[in-house]
Every structure is written in structure tokens, then in C-alpha cells.
Design an enzyme around this catalytic site. Structure first.
Site: not given
Ligand SMILES: Nc1nc(=O)c2c([nH]1)NC[C@@H]1CN(c3ccc(C(=O)N[C@@H](CCC(=O)O)C(=O)O)cc3)CN21
Ligand SMILES: CC(C)C(=O)C(=O)O
Ligand SMILES: [Mg+2]
Length: 276
Positions: A45-46, A84, A114, A116, A183
Site C-alpha cells: 500500500d506504499s 497489502d 498482508k 498490519e 519494520e
Molecule cells: N518509498 C517508501 N518507502 C518505504 O519504505 C515506505 C513507504 N514509502 N511508505 C510506507 C512506509 C512508510 N515507511 C517509512 C517512512 C519513514 C520512515 C522514517 O522516516 N524513518 C526514520 C526513523 C525515525 C526514528 O528515528 O524513529 C529513519 O531515519 O529511518 C521509515 C519508514 C516505510 N514505508
Molecule cells: C514497506 C512494506 C513492507 C510495505 O508494507 C509496503 O510497501 O506497503
Molecule cells: Mg504496506
């Protein structure tokens, strides 16, 4: 290479063979990933963010998921296709969850769905599993809970949260999930969870102790210049390649270099003489 099934996933964990998974949202990308030998394709669903430009995944509908999954399935011969279930397609009731999972399987030909969450969606997962639809779980940073979590934040850092995640993973195993996405949780916690469940864990931002890995395809190909969290590795810089290609095309059209005669079709002189 043979077609991948949920049984293959379990065998791979038992043999200690890592499982590869990538997202895809369309026919041509799915075809490339499948031919390259990826074990599983996730229609995540991303897609709401990568393909549709929303700021999170909450607006994605079951119709969006079905539309993209049908395209992916047409491009796939061997990979296990997982779709998803979008936000609110399994939160209302177990009946609703089975009906929506059933629609996905019937209309797209995906092999699994899938979902959540853990104990809060236990009834729904049990109902889908009872309908003989394989379910992949998803714990840790669950993007559909973005508002409840207060952002896309790393999960499972406190003792309480970490213990809860281990229990939730065991619950998902018990109620029949064939695999679990972990994740954005600490590497050591993901390793402990992976050792304490018999079903494969697929990590994203959860380290090498998981039984497999998943990444969003645009991220690993360098197509998301505005998204570069810690867990993403660029295996190509397609954003740069596409930028260069488009700039060259534009300048060649403007200067008349493209199209050359080799890109065109001929008419005979006899016909041509009668035209003017
Ligand atoms: N392009 C894309 N990639 C992804 O992996 C993803 C999506 N979209 N959309 C749905 C979710 C959202 N996701 C995300 C979005 C942002 C962070 C993020 O900003 N993480 C920070 C950590 C913040 C903290 O320290 O708590 C990082 O720096 O990794 C992580 C996963 C993973 N998924
Ligand atoms: C980041 C993965 C695991 C996901 O759920 C998605 O792409 O939507
Ligand atoms: Mg997803």
C-alpha cells in the site's frame, strides 16, 4: 527456478536460505523483478506514496490495490505475489476482512494478503486464515497507524514495547500467519523474534537477523530523492539516469537530431509523385 509458494517460504527458513522480496506496482516492473529471480513481490500500500503521491498510506482503497495487483500478477510467473490489505479494509469486522481478502484473491490472483498489527486484528486474521487465504503479518512500524504512532517512528526500543513485539510475533505464528514483516525495529530485537518463531520474518529496517528482506523498489533503485531513511540502500541511481535521458531527449528534439531517418518509415517515389 520453480514457482514460489508459502510452503517454499517455510522451507527456506528451515534451510537457512534468505528470502528476497521487493515491492512492484505494475506489469513491466513485476516482469523485470520476476525474471531477475526475486522470491516474492509485494504490492504494497506504499503505492499510495510512491505511485499516487499521497503523504501516507491511509487514503489507499481496495480498488487501488486490486488495480495494481492485477497488473503485477500478469507480469509474474514464479514469484509469490502478496497484496497489502489497505487501511480500513480489515478493521471493521472479521466478516468484512474475509470478504475483502476474498475479493483480492479472486479478482487479482495474488497468492496471499498482508495485514498490519497483532492482537488487535487477531479475529480478522483468524477469519482470513480459516478461509484458506495465506496471511503475512506486519509488526513494528505499521504505517497505517501513522497517526496513532505520531509519525513513521522506530518501534520496540523500550523493554515493554520489545516484550510486546515478541508476544505479538508468537501470536501471529500461533494463529496461522505464514510469515511476518518486521519494520523499523532494533536489529537485536528482530534477531530474537526471528529465533523464537518458526515462520520466516521479512525485515525492512530490522537488520540481517531476519529470515528475509524487503525494500520498496523506487527506494532501492534511487528513484525517491525525497526519501532516504537509514535502512535504504541504493543499488542503482535511476533517478539520475532518467534525468539525463530526458534532458538529452529534449535537447535532441529541439535541435532536430531526433528523430533521425533510421527512426522513420518510407513511401515509394511513385506514390509520392502523385501527391503534389
Ligand atoms: N518509498 C517508501 N518507502 C518505504 O519504505 C515506505 C513507504 N514509502 N511508505 C510506507 C512506509 C512508510 N515507511 C517509512 C517512512 C519513514 C520512515 C522514517 O522516516 N524513518 C526514520 C526513523 C525515525 C526514528 O528515528 O524513529 C529513519 O531515519 O529511518 C521509515 C519508514 C516505510 N514505508
Ligand atoms: C514497506 C512494506 C513492507 C510495505 O508494507 C509496503 O510497501 O506497503
Ligand atoms: Mg504496506
Amino acid at each position: 527456478m520453480a514457482k514460489k509458494t508459502v510452503a517454499t517460504f517455510l522451507e527456506m527458513k528451515q534451510k537457512g536460505e534468505k528470502i528476497t522480496m521487493l515491492t512492484a506496482y505494475d506489469y513491466s516492473m513485476a516482469k523485470v523483478l520476476d525474471r531477475a529471480g526475486v522470491d516474492s513481490i509485494l504490492v504494497g500500500d506504499s503505492l499510495g506514496m510512491t505511485m499516487l503521491g499521497y503523504e501516507n498510506t491511509l487514503a489507499v482503497t481496495i480498488e487501488d490495490m486490486i488495480h495494481h495487483t492485477k497488473a503485477v500478477k500478469r507480469g509474474t510467473e514464479e514469484a509469490l505475489v502478496v497484496c497489502d490489505m489497505p487501511f480500513m479494509s480489515y478493521h471493521i469486522s472479521a466478516e468484512d476482512a474475509v470478504a475483502n481478502a476474498g475479493r483480492i484473491i479472486k479478482e487479482t490472483g495474488a497468492h496471499a494478503v498482508k495485514v498490519e498489527g497483532g492482537s488487535v486484528v487477531e479475529k480478522q486474521i483468524r477469519a482470513i486464515v480459516n478461509a484458506q487465504i495465506p496471511v503475512m503479518g506486519h509488526l513494528g512500524l505499521t504505517p497505517q497507524s501513522v497517526n496513532a504512532m505520531g509519525g513513521f517512528l522506530v518501534q520496540g526500543k523500550s523493554e515493554e514495547q520489545a516484550k510486546l513485539l515478541i508476544e505479538e510475533a508468537k501470536l501471529l505464528e500461533k494463529i496461522g500467519c505464514f510469515s511476518i514483516v518486521l519494520e523499523c525495529i532494533p536489529e537485536k530485537l528482530a534477531r530474537i523474534i526471528s529465533e523464537h518463531v518458526s515462520i520466516p520474518t521479512i525485515g525492512i529496517g530490522a537488520g540481517a537477523g531476519c529470515d528475509g528482506q524487503v525494500l520498496v523498489i523506487q527506494d532501492m533503485l534511487g528513484l525517491t530523492s525525497d526519501f532516504s531513511p537509514k535502512f535504504v540502500k541504493h543499488y542503482a541511481e535511476l533517478g539520475v539516469s532518467i534525468d539525463e535521458a530526458v534532458r538529452t531527449y529534449c535537447s535532441e528534439v529541439k535541435s532536430g537530431v531526433f528523430p533521425a531517418l533510421t527512426h522513420t518509415f518510407k513511401i515509394s517515389d511513385a506514390v509520392l509523385e502523385k501527391l503534389y
